[in-house]
Design an enzyme around this catalytic site. Structure first.
Site, PDB file in Angstrom:
ATOM      1  N   GLY A 175       0.828  -1.201   0.000  1.00 49.85           N
ATOM      2  CA  GLY A 175       0.000   0.000   0.000  1.00 49.85           C
ATOM      3  C   GLY A 175       0.860   1.247   0.000  1.00 49.85           C
ATOM      4  O   GLY A 175       0.499   2.272   0.601  1.00 49.85           O
TER       5      GLY A 175
ATOM      6  N   SER B 114       1.805   3.353  -2.405  1.00 53.55           N
ATOM      7  CA  SER B 114       1.695   4.378  -3.447  1.00 53.55           C
ATOM      8  C   SER B 114       0.957   5.631  -2.989  1.00 53.55           C
ATOM      9  O   SER B 114       0.940   6.634  -3.700  1.00 53.55           O
ATOM     10  CB  SER B 114       0.985   3.799  -4.677  1.00 53.55           C
ATOM     11  OG  SER B 114      -0.348   3.416  -4.358  1.00 53.55           O
TER      12      SER B 114
ATOM     13  N   GLY C 176      -1.093   7.766   0.768  1.00 54.01           N
ATOM     14  CA  GLY C 176      -1.482   7.765   2.163  1.00 54.01           C
ATOM     15  C   GLY C 176      -0.352   7.446   3.121  1.00 54.01           C
ATOM     16  O   GLY C 176       0.787   7.899   2.960  1.00 54.01           O
TER      17      GLY C 176
ATOM     18  N   ARG D 123      -1.394  -1.899  -6.233  1.00 56.33           N
ATOM     19  CA  ARG D 123      -2.008  -2.491  -7.424  1.00 56.33           C
ATOM     20  C   ARG D 123      -1.723  -1.689  -8.691  1.00 56.33           C
ATOM     21  O   ARG D 123      -1.523  -2.261  -9.757  1.00 56.33           O
ATOM     22  CB  ARG D 123      -3.526  -2.598  -7.217  1.00 56.33           C
ATOM     23  CG  ARG D 123      -3.944  -3.738  -6.306  1.00 56.33           C
ATOM     24  CD  ARG D 123      -5.442  -3.786  -6.122  1.00 56.33           C
ATOM     25  NE  ARG D 123      -5.945  -2.638  -5.382  1.00 56.33           N
ATOM     26  CZ  ARG D 123      -7.233  -2.392  -5.147  1.00 56.33           C
ATOM     27  NH1 ARG D 123      -8.140  -3.209  -5.624  1.00 56.33           N
ATOM     28  NH2 ARG D 123      -7.602  -1.332  -4.446  1.00 56.33           N
TER      29      ARG D 123
ATOM     30  N   LYS E 233       0.286   4.749 -10.244  1.00 60.81           N
ATOM     31  CA  LYS E 233       0.402   5.399  -8.933  1.00 60.81           C
ATOM     32  C   LYS E 233       1.759   5.105  -8.299  1.00 60.81           C
ATOM     33  O   LYS E 233       2.340   5.959  -7.621  1.00 60.81           O
ATOM     34  CB  LYS E 233      -0.733   4.943  -8.018  1.00 60.81           C
ATOM     35  CG  LYS E 233      -2.104   5.491  -8.397  1.00 60.81           C
ATOM     36  CD  LYS E 233      -3.163   5.064  -7.395  1.00 60.81           C
ATOM     37  CE  LYS E 233      -4.529   5.656  -7.749  1.00 60.81           C
ATOM     38  NZ  LYS E 233      -5.576   5.245  -6.789  1.00 60.81           N
TER      39      LYS E 233
ATOM     40  N   ASP F 108      -1.531  -7.348  -6.575  1.00 60.16           N
ATOM     41  CA  ASP F 108      -2.691  -7.335  -5.693  1.00 60.16           C
ATOM     42  C   ASP F 108      -2.398  -8.273  -4.528  1.00 60.16           C
ATOM     43  O   ASP F 108      -2.095  -9.451  -4.743  1.00 60.16           O
ATOM     44  CB  ASP F 108      -3.924  -7.808  -6.465  1.00 60.16           C
ATOM     45  CG  ASP F 108      -5.230  -7.601  -5.693  1.00 60.16           C
ATOM     46  OD1 ASP F 108      -5.209  -7.732  -4.446  1.00 60.16           O
ATOM     47  OD2 ASP F 108      -6.263  -7.335  -6.333  1.00 60.16           O
TER      48      ASP F 108
ATOM     49  N   SER G  14      -2.988  -1.731  11.567  1.00 62.21           N
ATOM     50  CA  SER G  14      -4.376  -1.969  11.949  1.00 62.21           C
ATOM     51  C   SER G  14      -5.115  -0.637  11.942  1.00 62.21           C
ATOM     52  O   SER G  14      -4.965   0.165  11.016  1.00 62.21           O
ATOM     53  CB  SER G  14      -4.438  -2.658  13.312  1.00 62.21           C
ATOM     54  OG  SER G  14      -5.779  -2.974  13.649  1.00 62.21           O
TER      55      SER G  14
ATOM     56  N   TYR H  27     -15.155  -3.868   8.496  1.00 61.27           N
ATOM     57  CA  TYR H  27     -13.809  -3.292   8.625  1.00 61.27           C
ATOM     58  C   TYR H  27     -13.191  -3.666   9.968  1.00 61.27           C
ATOM     59  O   TYR H  27     -12.032  -4.099  10.043  1.00 61.27           O
ATOM     60  CB  TYR H  27     -13.896  -1.777   8.473  1.00 61.27           C
ATOM     61  CG  TYR H  27     -12.560  -1.072   8.520  1.00 61.27           C
ATOM     62  CD1 TYR H  27     -11.632  -1.212   7.496  1.00 61.27           C
ATOM     63  CD2 TYR H  27     -12.238  -0.237   9.590  1.00 61.27           C
ATOM     64  CE1 TYR H  27     -10.419  -0.550   7.529  1.00 61.27           C
ATOM     65  CE2 TYR H  27     -11.022   0.433   9.631  1.00 61.27           C
ATOM     66  CZ  TYR H  27     -10.117   0.267   8.598  1.00 61.27           C
ATOM     67  OH  TYR H  27      -8.905   0.921   8.650  1.00 61.27           O
TER      68      TYR H  27
ATOM     69  N   LYS I 285      -9.782  -5.836  10.873  1.00 56.52           N
ATOM     70  CA  LYS I 285      -8.679  -5.235  11.624  1.00 56.52           C
ATOM     71  C   LYS I 285      -8.486  -5.905  12.985  1.00 56.52           C
ATOM     72  O   LYS I 285      -7.358  -6.020  13.468  1.00 56.52           O
ATOM     73  CB  LYS I 285      -8.918  -3.734  11.791  1.00 56.52           C
ATOM     74  CG  LYS I 285      -8.838  -2.949  10.478  1.00 56.52           C
ATOM     75  CD  LYS I 285      -7.433  -3.032   9.868  1.00 56.52           C
ATOM     76  CE  LYS I 285      -7.278  -2.120   8.666  1.00 56.52           C
ATOM     77  NZ  LYS I 285      -5.897  -2.141   8.110  1.00 56.52           N
TER      78      LYS I 285
END
Length: 339
Positions: A58, A60, A62, A83, A87, A109, A187, A201, A205
């Protein structure tokens, strides 16, 4: 004069009970501290970042992108996985402009075990694996499609299993020579307490906690140390999309914990990883939640263990006050909208 002499001779005897009481008050916490110093496990450790291979999923955008920036600026060799190749290339360029360092990018992915295995093999042995990918679609369970539930569980939880299983064999190799390693799982505070509209969600988590606690026992002998990071709402592109669908009650309840910037979360997360902390809160509310939900989680710091032991009662009281406020909000909202 006689009265004065009697007072002088009696004063020490009157002071003795007070002195004994003060000694007792000091002795009890010091004894607990010493006992905790002896028993806390795993033992304290430092995880180096400089000149180590840090692999971030993850990565790419945030929090993942902020972590990549931070790790690269500290001299790590950074690989990021996501993915979208477009990006990833944008992220690579942004990191190069900010730090002058190139990062390796891998498009895959996390739900595809074969794809992440291939990426990990191309990247080479990992020293610090940060499993950061996550998706969130807020909705009451009754209204949410099972396809969305499965999507969150597959990305957030099964994707974590895929990444760790793919990376672990090479992480274990020559560990005594390469130094301590880390597996960090991103998390959420919704992985510490369930919130209205977060059923799927939170389930995904909360699952990371069970994974992390068991995994730490499995890999401690290989000098691999697990961290579980609990950020609050974070100002990311994902939060913008989430807010478009977030139920009104969810927004009311979640407002009790403030949002953070991605850079702030990244700094807290990386600091926790470097100290080998199992639980890594990112703000004061997160710290309170960490103490309230400590349970049987490992704890490296005997000082933090002492705080958990001493503060658990009052924090449980505070937690019940929060619950009262949340359920009162639900009752008021229900009366207003169902009449």
């Amino acid at each position: 004069m006689l009265w004065s002499l009697e007072y002088l001779f009696e004063a020490p005897s009157m002071a003795d009970p007070n002195l004994a009481y003060l000694s007792f008050l000091l002795l009890v916490p010091l004894s607990i501290l010493f006992f905790l110093y002896l028993i806390v496990r795993p033992r304290p450790v430092r995880i180096p970042i400089k000149n180590r291979h840090v692999f971030i999923t993850g990565g790419s955008s945030g929090i993942g992108l902020a972590l990549a920036h931070q790790a690269a600026s500290e001299g790590a060799r950074v690989s990021i996985l996501a993915r979208s190749l477009d990006k990833l290339e944008d992220a690579k360029q942004a990191i190069r402009l900010a730090t002058g360092i190139d990062v390796a990018v891998f498009a895959a992915d996390v739900r595809d075990y074969d794809a992440v295995t291939k990426a990990v093999e191309e990247a080479g042995p990992i020293d610090v694996l940060i499993v950061n990918q996550g998706v969130f679609v807020p909705q009451e369970l009754e209204r949410q499609g099972l396809d969305e539930v499965k999507f969150m569980v597959d990305v957030n939880l099964i994707g974590a299993f895929n990444m760790i299983k793919a990376a672990l064999p090479a992480m274990k190799l020559n560990r005594s020579v390469r130094g301590p390693a880390s597996i960090a799982l991103m998390s959420s505070q919704a992985g510490q307490v369930g919130i209205y509209g977060y059923t799927a969600y939170s389930a995904s988590k909360f699952g990371l906690r069970g994974l992390a606690e068991a995994l730490q026992q499995e890999v401690i002998a290989d000098d691999i140390h697990v961290s579980l990071i609990f950020p609050p709402d974070t100002d990311t592109p994902g939060l913008v999309e989430e807010n478009k669908r977030r139920p009104q009650l969810t927004a009311i309840i979640a407002a009790s914990s403030g949002a953070m910037k991605a850079d702030e979360v990244a700094m807290k997360a990386l600091s926790g990883i470097k100290s080998g902390s199992f639980i890594v809160p990112c703000n004061f509310d997160g710290l309170l939640l960490s103490i309230a939900t400590a349970g049987l989680s490992p704890q490296r710091s005997f000082l933090m263990a002492f705080v958990e032991v001493v503060a658990i009662g009052i924090i449980r009281f505070v937690a019940l006050c929060y619950q009262w406020n949340w359920y009162r909000s639900i009752e008021k909202w229900t009366r207003k909208n169902r009449t």
